[in-house]
Enzyme design. Structure first.
Site, PDB file in Angstrom:
ATOM      1  N   LYS A  21       0.806  -1.221   0.000  1.00  0.00           N
ATOM      2  CA  LYS A  21       0.000   0.000   0.000  1.00  0.00           C
ATOM      3  C   LYS A  21       0.838   1.269   0.000  1.00  0.00           C
ATOM      4  CE  LYS A  21      -4.443  -1.888   1.127  1.00  0.00           C
ATOM      5  NZ  LYS A  21      -5.457  -2.229   2.124  1.00  0.00           N
TER       6      LYS A  21
ATOM      7  N   ARG B 288      -3.416 -10.250   4.653  1.00  0.00           N
ATOM      8  CA  ARG B 288      -3.906 -10.242   3.260  1.00  0.00           C
ATOM      9  C   ARG B 288      -2.798  -9.660   2.388  1.00  0.00           C
ATOM     10  NH1 ARG B 288      -6.462  -6.805  -0.198  1.00  0.00           N
ATOM     11  NH2 ARG B 288      -8.053  -7.698  -1.539  1.00  0.00           N
TER      12      ARG B 288
END
Ligand code: HH2
Length: 276
Positions: free
Chosen positions: A220, A254
């Site tokens: 991210k 994840r």
């Protein structure tokens, strides 16, 4: 490690491999658009150590637009059906739409991952309650299209915790068994880099809610903000969030890069459990 029970036949802590069958996801957009490539990619993730594979047909990256029900079903269902028949790893479906969740559960999906935490679709809680499956409820401030415009919190950890507590009560009120719920702070969803780093630093506080914590930090933007690196150069940065997240009690990671995170997770776990 001592985690609250979670009725999916996986051992915690574990990895959830990300399979976005989308053209526009921020990191793997376009990579798994073709059905055969998606199935092969998911099976490889399972081989590399993913205990769960998470299929998503709608990108929720900052600035993304929603997709129609038909388009999402078209992207998700054929791959899901093939994976249910062939994957050793149970399949989770990343969707905010009750109809996608309902059809996915009928087709054999093992879990629903709803980044809106039952706020997007009024029927979602009932579908999950009826399906009797595990569900991940995630924190998001705002909506993907505009969530990064100017995110603000009084105290990001307190605010995220209060939200997740309220959503868990809502879910239980709608008939979802508490032991089926996992909670996710929603790294990158309406948060500055500083908010994400603070949530990671204080992640252990979320475990006080008594449910397994899911961490979705993979590749991210906040990692890019620290490193000045493009998404495909954020693997080691992601590994660092996995290790520090594990130490703070997170249960499900994840990730896009299963092998690297699997190796890090297992070694970190062995260190934490050493008792000679
Ligand atoms: N992040 C994304 C999507 N789904 N689900 C959970 N539970 N937690 C997350 O942090 C999370 C999530 C966004 O990442 P990605 O799927 O890689 O990209 P995109 O939304 O662009 O498809």
């Amino acid at each position: 490690m001592d985690y609250p029970s979670w009725k999916l036949d996986v051992q915690l802590p574990c990895l959830m491999g990300i399979l976005n069958t989308t053209p526009d996801s921020f990191s793997d957009g376009g990579r798994f658009l073709e059905e055969d490539t998606a199935v092969t990619g998911a099976l490889e993730m399972a081989r590399e150590g993913a205990a769960i594979v998470d299929i998503g047909g709608e990108s929720t990256r900052p600035g993304s637009d929603p997709v129609s029900l038909d388009e999402e079903l078209r992207r998700v269902m054929p791959v899901l059906e093939r994976l249910v028949a062939s994957s050793p790893a149970p399949v989770s479906v990343d969707t905010m739409k009750a109809e996608v969740a309902r059809r996915a559960l009928v087709a054999g999906a093992a879990m629903i991952n709803d980044v809106s935490a039952f706020r997007h679709d009024a029927d979602m809680a009932a579908v999950v309650a009826e399906g009797g499956c595990p569900v991940c409820l995630m924190h998001m401030q705002g909506l993907p299209k505009t969530m990064q415009d100017d995110p603000r919190y009084d105290d990001v950890v307190d605010d995220v915790m209060a939200f997740l507590e309220e959503r868990m009560e809502y879910a239980v009120g709608a008939g979802v068994a508490e032991e089926q719920i996992a909670l996710d702070p929603g790294i990158g969803f309406g948060k500055t880099a500083a908010h994400n780093l603070r949530l990671l630093k204080d992640l252990d506080r979320l475990t006080a809610l008594g449910r397994p914590v899911v961490l979705g930090a993979s590749r991210k933007r906040f990692i890019g903000a620290v490193l000045g690196a493009a998404p495909d150069c954020r693997i080691m940065g992601t590994v660092s969030t996995t290790v520090m997240g594990l130490e703070r009690g997170a249960a499900v990671f994840r990730v896009h890069d299963v092998r690297a995170n699997y190796e890090a997770l297992r070694v970190a776990q062995a260190i934490m459990e050493a008792d000679a």
